[in-house]
Scaffold this motif. Structure first.
Motif, mmCIF file in Angstrom:
data_model
loop_
_atom_site.group_PDB
_atom_site.id
_atom_site.type_symbol
_atom_site.label_atom_id
_atom_site.label_comp_id
_atom_site.label_asym_id
_atom_site.label_seq_id
_atom_site.Cartn_x
_atom_site.Cartn_y
_atom_site.Cartn_z
ATOM 1 N N UNK A 520 0.816 -1.324 -0.151
ATOM 2 C CA UNK A 520 -0.088 -0.327 -0.330
ATOM 3 C C UNK A 520 0.754 0.850 -0.274
ATOM 4 N N UNK A 521 1.889 0.891 0.653
ATOM 5 C CA UNK A 521 3.021 2.743 0.412
ATOM 6 C C UNK A 521 3.639 1.978 -0.567
ATOM 7 N N UNK A 522 4.013 3.104 -1.860
ATOM 8 C CA UNK A 522 4.634 2.718 -2.757
ATOM 9 C C UNK A 522 5.490 4.187 -2.793
ATOM 10 N N UNK A 523 6.922 4.097 -3.162
ATOM 11 C CA UNK A 523 7.887 4.698 -3.566
ATOM 12 C C UNK A 523 8.107 4.978 -4.622
ATOM 13 N N UNK A 524 8.256 6.541 -5.264
ATOM 14 C CA UNK A 524 8.455 6.671 -6.530
ATOM 15 C C UNK A 524 9.351 7.209 -7.033
ATOM 16 N N UNK A 525 10.231 6.809 -7.491
ATOM 17 C CA UNK A 525 12.022 7.536 -8.095
ATOM 18 C C UNK A 525 12.168 7.678 -9.224
ATOM 19 N N UNK A 526 13.102 8.969 -9.503
ATOM 20 C CA UNK A 526 12.841 9.641 -10.902
ATOM 21 C C UNK A 526 13.957 10.325 -11.335
ATOM 22 N N UNK A 527 13.994 10.726 -12.256
ATOM 23 C CA UNK A 527 15.143 11.891 -12.308
ATOM 24 C C UNK A 527 15.308 12.448 -13.168
ATOM 25 N N UNK A 528 16.021 13.720 -13.573
ATOM 26 C CA UNK A 528 15.184 15.181 -14.349
ATOM 27 C C UNK A 528 16.515 15.723 -15.014
ATOM 28 N N UNK A 529 16.725 17.028 -16.217
ATOM 29 C CA UNK A 529 17.734 18.309 -16.076
ATOM 30 C C UNK A 529 16.794 18.476 -17.271
ATOM 31 N N UNK A 530 17.527 19.608 -16.880
ATOM 32 C CA UNK A 530 17.468 20.548 -17.881
ATOM 33 C C UNK A 530 18.109 21.080 -18.477
ATOM 34 N N UNK A 531 17.622 21.309 -19.969
ATOM 35 C CA UNK A 531 19.282 21.291 -20.959
ATOM 36 C C UNK A 531 20.182 22.903 -20.757
ATOM 37 N N UNK A 532 19.115 23.676 -20.638
ATOM 38 C CA UNK A 532 19.691 24.883 -20.691
ATOM 39 C C UNK A 532 20.026 25.396 -19.788
ATOM 40 N N UNK A 533 18.730 25.960 -18.511
ATOM 41 C CA UNK A 533 18.681 25.901 -17.378
ATOM 42 C C UNK A 533 19.215 24.972 -16.261
ATOM 43 N N UNK A 534 17.999 24.640 -14.958
ATOM 44 C CA UNK A 534 18.502 24.349 -14.003
ATOM 45 C C UNK A 534 16.541 24.333 -13.479
ATOM 46 N N UNK A 571 5.306 16.295 -12.227
ATOM 47 C CA UNK A 571 5.424 17.497 -12.925
ATOM 48 C C UNK A 571 6.956 18.490 -12.897
ATOM 49 N N UNK A 572 7.326 18.801 -14.089
ATOM 50 C CA UNK A 572 8.932 19.113 -13.254
ATOM 51 C C UNK A 572 9.093 20.404 -14.061
ATOM 52 N N UNK A 573 9.494 21.775 -13.065
ATOM 53 C CA UNK A 573 9.785 22.869 -13.767
ATOM 54 C C UNK A 573 10.900 23.384 -13.945
ATOM 55 N N UNK A 574 11.416 24.018 -14.343
ATOM 56 C CA UNK A 574 12.870 24.378 -15.073
ATOM 57 C C UNK A 574 12.670 25.998 -14.929
ATOM 58 N N UNK A 575 13.950 27.138 -13.938
ATOM 59 C CA UNK A 575 14.089 28.319 -13.544
ATOM 60 C C UNK A 575 13.456 28.839 -14.412
ATOM 61 N N UNK A 576 13.413 29.051 -15.892
ATOM 62 C CA UNK A 576 12.429 29.741 -16.593
ATOM 63 C C UNK A 576 11.490 29.377 -16.644
ATOM 64 N N UNK A 577 10.641 28.460 -15.682
ATOM 65 C CA UNK A 577 9.025 28.684 -15.850
ATOM 66 C C UNK A 577 8.968 27.461 -16.872
ATOM 67 N N UNK A 578 9.594 26.855 -17.389
ATOM 68 C CA UNK A 578 8.941 25.904 -18.203
ATOM 69 C C UNK A 578 8.385 24.449 -17.270
ATOM 70 N N UNK A 579 7.569 23.782 -17.967
ATOM 71 C CA UNK A 579 7.389 22.976 -17.655
ATOM 72 C C UNK A 579 6.831 21.509 -17.996
ATOM 73 N N UNK A 580 6.276 19.920 -17.707
ATOM 74 C CA UNK A 580 5.937 19.018 -18.286
ATOM 75 C C UNK A 580 6.006 18.263 -17.583
ATOM 76 N N UNK A 581 4.970 16.926 -18.183
ATOM 77 C CA UNK A 581 4.343 15.714 -16.924
ATOM 78 C C UNK A 581 4.254 15.336 -17.898
ATOM 79 N N UNK A 582 4.981 13.918 -16.481
ATOM 80 C CA UNK A 582 5.069 13.083 -16.660
ATOM 81 C C UNK A 582 4.225 11.423 -16.148
ATOM 82 N N UNK A 583 3.803 10.261 -16.986
ATOM 83 C CA UNK A 583 3.044 9.446 -16.035
ATOM 84 C C UNK A 583 3.582 8.669 -16.046
#
Length: 736
Positions: A520-534, A571-583
């Protein structure tokens, strides 16, 4: 008797005469009716003059008023070597003996003498000469007044005398040197003589310094006279200022020749300057620019010397002075007149040129403020200056107090001030269109602005203070704004910013998409990076719930999730305010599979050593595999098979276990106990004992036989066999 009477009368006359020499007039000046004549050192004592004739205690002759009428002299001192001083006397009207070499109608006559001082005397209206110094040396003649004589003062055949601070104005010649050498003539005023102020004839090596010679026919007249020096004299309003005939190697410099009808005349080879650094003379009829300095007057910067030479009658002064001597010169080297200075802090530098003394001191001021004493330094850093116009003055002074001031005007105009007010440094944009805004200031006004991005060409913006760049590619960019003022100075301001229009790239690493989970307890893990900013932050949610901000963490646990299918969104946000959602989708299944053993049934007796076990199972997520084992043995992987045969089972009770695993990892175990009974069990014990006994008999026989063969204990062979049989009997009995 008559002789005695005459003697007494003579003595009385002598006493009266002698007494007259020390009588005082009503004005307090001693009077004598006859001139004084001193011939030889002894005569000073003979006349009763006070003093001892030494340097510190000279004989003192003072306070006389002498009329030399008919005597040809007023005071005669000859052949003296002792020290004496003649002062505060008035001598006049010496006439009547012009033909006599030792008289010559001279007021004061110094003959073949040395170590004398003539001071503060008035010598006037004598028939020929006021003061004559003949064949004499080391005498000082100062602060005397010589007027109304034919010749004011004559040095003849004399050397190393000092003629200082005398006033000389006579009918013919003021001061004459004949065949005289190395005399110093200083600070005298020689004026109004009908013929010549100062005349040299066959006189060499004399030094004339700071004399005023004016209103004569010739100021200075040299004939057959060489190697003399004339320095810092003022020669003015004469017919001829300096007239040189048949004379060589005389040095004439730093003199003021003003308003003479003919300033100078030279038919010899004489030097009319003292080099380009020191300079020549001041000529009132010569004017010109002083823009240059140096030996050829071709180096930019003034030096107090007119840039073109002075040419007179047979003379050339290569370095004529711009101002009457005596003056030092100062030249402000920086800033120059009219300079526009862009720094509010700068160093004023100047050059001082001494004319007469080596040590110069300086003062400086700006805009008529108080003078600042600089000492001997030749540079200074003004403090607390702001933009504006300034008048700078530097004044030089020599040790004699002579001064000269140089003045320049300049303006401080700092480069324009420009500041980019938008964007801020390091700002990040999520658009390809960015507007740059700035502001600028200059005390004289901004002329125009330019702007550019990165290394692109400058764009002229006139006086506009903003510009919009379009189609800016992603990445860090630099914008420059350049402000120009009307004097051509510019300042550049810059700012860096980043354009980032792409969202972060992310990947969910756990759980996998579609994964079945049995918790019932599910741990989610992920990675992310931004090409231009962070990455700025992550947000997570499950099944369309509220977003949860997890910062920059890349792991999060959802607790207490129900069984069933779920959707996880990241949902990931970069410092420029761009965001994307994966599921991803995942399923939670915490219910073990349904499982039942079909056969054998519990408690069943099976009369066969081979037993077939059958079972069946079911699970909503699907059966993954089965395992089976008997009597706590090792589990046997069955995959998805639902039957297994156990062979060679012994008679007796046996327990079979079946374990079912579903795809979520849940498992269930079922078991059944049964008995194997094949009918052979009652014979098993006797048969076993017989077999064991037989084996033992064979072994004992074998070892006994071997021993007999070896030749030992042969006499006991029968006993051994017996014993063996007995062992077997005993073994059989033991086993039964």
């Amino acid at each position: 008797m008559k002789i005695e009477v005459l003697y007494l009368l003579f003595m009385a006359f002598a006493l009266v005469t002698a007494g007259a020499a020390v009588n005082m007039t009503d004005t307090g000046i001693a009077r004598t009716d006859a001139p004084l004549r001193i011939n030889g050192d002894e005569d000073f004592q003979g006349h009763g003059f006070p003093g001892s004739g030494t340097t510190n205690d000279p004989y003192m002759i003072q306070g006389y008023e002498i009329d030399g009428g008919g005597y040809g002299y007023g005071i005669f001192i000859g052949n003296a070597t002792v020290h004496f001083t003649l002062r505060n006397c008035v001598v006049f009207n010496a006439t009547g003996r012009l033909w006599d070499h030792h008289y010559l109608d001279t007021g004061i006559y110094i003959y073949n003498s040395r170590n004398g001082t003539l001071e503060n005397n008035e010598v006037r209206d004598n028939g020929d000469t006021g003061i004559r110094i003949y064949s004499s040396s080391n005498n000082l003649v100062n602060h005397n007044t010589l007027i109304g004589n034919r010749l004011g003062m004559v040095l003849s055949g004399s050397g190393d005398n000092t003629i200082d601070h005398n006033t000389i104005s006579n009918e013919d010649i003021g001061l004459r040197l004949m065949n005289s050498f190395h005399n110093e003539v200083e600070n005298n005023t020689v004026t109004g003589n009908d013929d010549t102020g100062v005349e040299l004839f066959m006189s060499n090596g004399n030094y004339f310094y700071k004399n005023i010679v004016s209103n004569n026919r010739d100021g200075f007249y040299l004939e057959f006279s060489n190697n003399n020096t004339m320095n810092r004299n003022t020669v003015t309003e004469n017919s001829y200022g300096i007239n040189i005939l048949d004379s060589q190697n005389n040095r004439i410099f730093h003199n003021n020749l003003m308003d003479n009808e003919i300033q100078g005349w030279d038919d010899g080879d004489n030097n009319w300057h003292n080099g380009f650094h020191s300079g020549g003379n001041y000529w009132s009829d010569h004017h010109g620019d002083d823009f240059y300095h140096g030996s050829d007057q071709n180096i930019s910067g003034s030096d107090g010397i007119i840039d073109i030479p002075y040419y007179g009658h047979g003379l050339t002064d290569l370095y004529p002075l711009t101002d009457p001597s005596p003056r030092p010169h100062v030249r402000i080297d920086y800033p120059e007149d009219g300079d526009m200075i862009s720094e509010e802090s700068f160093t004023v530098m100047w050059t001082g040129i001494e004319r007469f003394t080596d040590l110069l001191s300086y003062e400086l001021r700006l805009n008529d403020d108080e003078w600042i004493d600089i000492g001997t330094d030749t540079e200074h850093i003004p403090q607390d200056l702001t933009d504006g116009e300034y008048i700078l003055e530097v004044k030089v002074a020599d040790q004699e107090g002579n001064t000269k001031t140089d003045t320049v005007g300049f303006r401080i105009d700092s480069p324009p001030v420009v500041e980019i007010i938008s964007p801020s440094a390091g700002e990040i944009f999520s658009t390809h269109i960015v507007t740059i805004r700035w502001e600028g200031y200059d005390s004289m006004g901004i002329y125009y602005y330019e702007v550019r991005i990165d290394d692109e060409p400058w764009i002229d913006k006139d006086i506009s203070t903003e510009h919009t760049f379009e189609d800016i590619s992603n990445g860090e960019r630099f914008v420059y704004v350049r402000a120009w003022d009307i004097t051509g100075k510019n300042t550049i301001a810059s700012v860096n910013f980043t354009v980032d229009t792409t969202p972060p790239e992310m990947e969910i690493t756990s759980p996998g998409h579609g994964e079945l989970l049995n918790r019932n307890d599910v741990t989610l893990e992920w990675t992310g990076e931004d090409e231009t900013t962070e990455i700025d932050r992550y947000e997570v949610r499950v099944d369309g719930g509220d977003w949860i901000d997890v910062g920059k963490n890349e792991i999060y646990t959802f607790e207490g999730l129900s069984e069933g299918d779920h959707v996880f969104e990241l949902r990931g946000w970069d410092t420029a305010g761009n965001s994307d959602i994966i599921s991803i989708n995942f399923t939670i299944d915490i219910t073990p599979p349904d499982l039942s053993i079909i056969s054998p049934s519990s408690g069943e007796v099976i009369h066969n050593t081979s037993v077939i076990v059958d079972w069946e199972g079911h699970d909503n997520s699907g059966i993954n595999y089965y395992e089976v084992r008997i009597d706590d043995g090792d589990w046997i992987y069955m995959g998805k098979l639902t039957r297994n045969t156990f062979n060679e089972l012994s008679d007796g009770e046996h327990t079979v276990e079946v374990r079912a695993w579903d795809n979520a990892g849940n498992n269930r175990t079922e078991s059944v106990t049964f008995t194997v009974s094949t009918g052979l069990a009652r014979y098993a014990r006797p048969i076993t004992l017989v077999v064991i006994g037989a084996v033992g008999a064979v072994l004992l026989y074998f070892f006994g036989f071997k021993r007999g063969k070896g030749g030992k204990d042969e006499e006991h062979e029968t006993d051994y066999i017996y014993d063996t049989k007995g062992f077997g009997t005993k073994l059989v009995k033991l086993l039964t």
